[in-house]
Write an enzyme that holds these catalytic residues in place. Structure first.
Site, PDB file in Angstrom:
ATOM      1  N   ASP A  76       0.833  -1.195   0.000  1.00  0.00           N
ATOM      2  CA  ASP A  76       0.000   0.000   0.000  1.00  0.00           C
ATOM      3  C   ASP A  76       0.872   1.251   0.000  1.00  0.00           C
ATOM      4  O   ASP A  76       1.666   1.441   0.920  1.00  0.00           O
ATOM      5  CB  ASP A  76      -0.871  -0.045   1.265  1.00  0.00           C
ATOM      6  CG  ASP A  76      -1.824   1.115   1.367  1.00  0.00           C
ATOM      7  OD1 ASP A  76      -2.159   1.706   0.329  1.00  0.00           O
ATOM      8  OD2 ASP A  76      -2.232   1.429   2.500  1.00  0.00           O
ATOM      9  N   ASP A 257      -1.931   5.453  -5.995  1.00  0.00           N
ATOM     10  CA  ASP A 257      -2.100   4.531  -4.870  1.00  0.00           C
ATOM     11  C   ASP A 257      -2.288   3.079  -5.303  1.00  0.00           C
ATOM     12  O   ASP A 257      -3.347   2.692  -5.781  1.00  0.00           O
ATOM     13  CB  ASP A 257      -3.310   4.991  -4.040  1.00  0.00           C
ATOM     14  CG  ASP A 257      -3.427   4.213  -2.736  1.00  0.00           C
ATOM     15  OD1 ASP A 257      -2.452   3.534  -2.343  1.00  0.00           O
ATOM     16  OD2 ASP A 257      -4.494   4.270  -2.104  1.00  0.00           O
TER      17      ASP A 257
END
Length: 367
Positions: A76, A257
């Protein structure tokens, strides 16, 4: 090629609550940006395979402890902490995942620090500990990480924990992130990591640390400065269909992201996009006719003067019943600045390099 490859696996996105991180503050401050080039050739590159789960999440195997205990983690770029469930955790979510057995590790060290992290889909709380963490050939000794003692709302996630690759200032626990520790220990020669994400197949996705394997992209890398060092956030010029601007007119902010599956933006603009591609709402998704996918227009994201088109076959996915749905989604919060999240739908098309040394992101068409 140099190094060993670290594969990634794909899973359903966990929407991160951006609150409390001040991530939306000071975005638009000019950031003095160093243009020094990184020499990627001949760098000491470590690649690690990722497993793609249904084009929704990419997972990596890591180990913690001595002897090593293996975990599947979700990589992440929106968070900075590494956490896995503790064997002390009695929440139903923990019982469905691999738990760290600290008594079986000779290198484990507990601290008296506690932490809690809230995500869009749930929250965790626990304690900070230290142990040896391995990602492929990379070894971080005495690495601080978080052990969750309680997990809420995370029963159905297809991974054990999360490994954050954002800047240290975003850390919820205050612990030094694993990428920074590896960099400080000299385990990686250049302070960069990069992603190649496969489509439709479990294998083939890769995260690389310390350099870039040029075989994964075509042409040259286009560098985009971060708005501010401390978060993977860039300025985007516009979003258009057939040269007509449909969003981000006059510029906006975009978060690159890996931890987001889709392309997310403000509700009114996303609703308009769904209309333009004739996607019809049903339950939580917007659907299109599968036979129309190849006729859908490309949506072009212009960043730093370069056009990045995303065709219909990339922004439409199939659900478990083989129905075709749009991957444009409304963002769960509405900041005052127009804010978009460029997730895996975008990053499957464009190989991405996250350059901590120069506070910039590189994008090039993936092979």
């Amino acid at each position: 090629m140099l190094g060993e490859r670290i594969p990634l696996r794909r899973v359903k996105t966990m929407r991160k609550a951006l609150s409390g991180k001040n991530m939306l503050n000071n975005f638009l401050k000019e950031h003095a940006y160093r243009l020094s080039q990184i020499s990627f050739r001949g760098s000491n590159l470590t690649s690690h395979p990722l497993r793609n789960i249904k084009d929704l999440v990419y997972l990596a195997n890591i180990t913690i402890g001595t002897p090593p205990q293996e975990f599947q983690v979700f990589l992440d770029t929106g968070s900075s902490d590494l956490w896995v469930p503790s064997d002390f955790c009695t929440s139903p979510a923990c019982s469905k995942h691999v738990r760290f057995r600290h008594l079986q590790s000779s290198t484990f060290r507990l601290t008296n620090k506690t932490f809690s992290i809230t995500y869009g889909s749930g929250r965790i709380k626990g304690v900070v500990a230290h142990d040896t963490v391995r990602i492929g050939d990379l070894v971080s000794t005495d690495q601080p990480f978080s052990l969750s003692m309680a997990e809420y709302g995370l029963e159905h996630i297809p991974f054990d924990g999360i490994l954050g690759l954002n800047y240290p200032n975003v850390s919820s626990s205050g612990a030094i992130p694993i990428f920074d520790k590896l960099k400080n220990q000299g385990a990686i020669s250049e302070p960069v990591f990069a992603f190649y994400l496969s489509k439709d197949k479990q294998e083939g996705s890769v995260v690389m640390f310390g350099g870039v394997d040029h075989r994964y992209y075509k042409g040259k890398l286009n560098w985009v400065p971060l708005i501010q060092a401390g978060n993977w956030i860039i300025h985007m010029d516009s979003i258009s269909i057939e040269r007509k601007v449909i969003a981000c007119s006059g510029g906006c902010v975009a978060f690159v992201d890996i931890g987001t599956a889709f392309i997310e933006g403000p509700k009114p603009l996303v609703d308009n996009m769904q209309k333009l591609i004739r996607a019809k709402p049903w339950r939580s998704k917007h659907y299109v006719s599968c036979s129309a996918v190849n006729t859908l227009p490309s949506i072009t994201f212009t960043i730093n003067g370069i056009n990045y088109p995303v065709p219909g076959r990339a922004y439409i996915l199939k659900d478990s019943r083989r129905r075709c749905y749009s991957t444009f989604k409304e963002i769960p919060l509405s900041p005052t600045t127009e804010f978009w999240m460029l997730g895996d739908v975008f990053l499957r098309l464009y190989f991405s390099v996250f350059d901590r040394g120069n506070d910039r992101i590189g994008l090039a068409r993936a092979v």
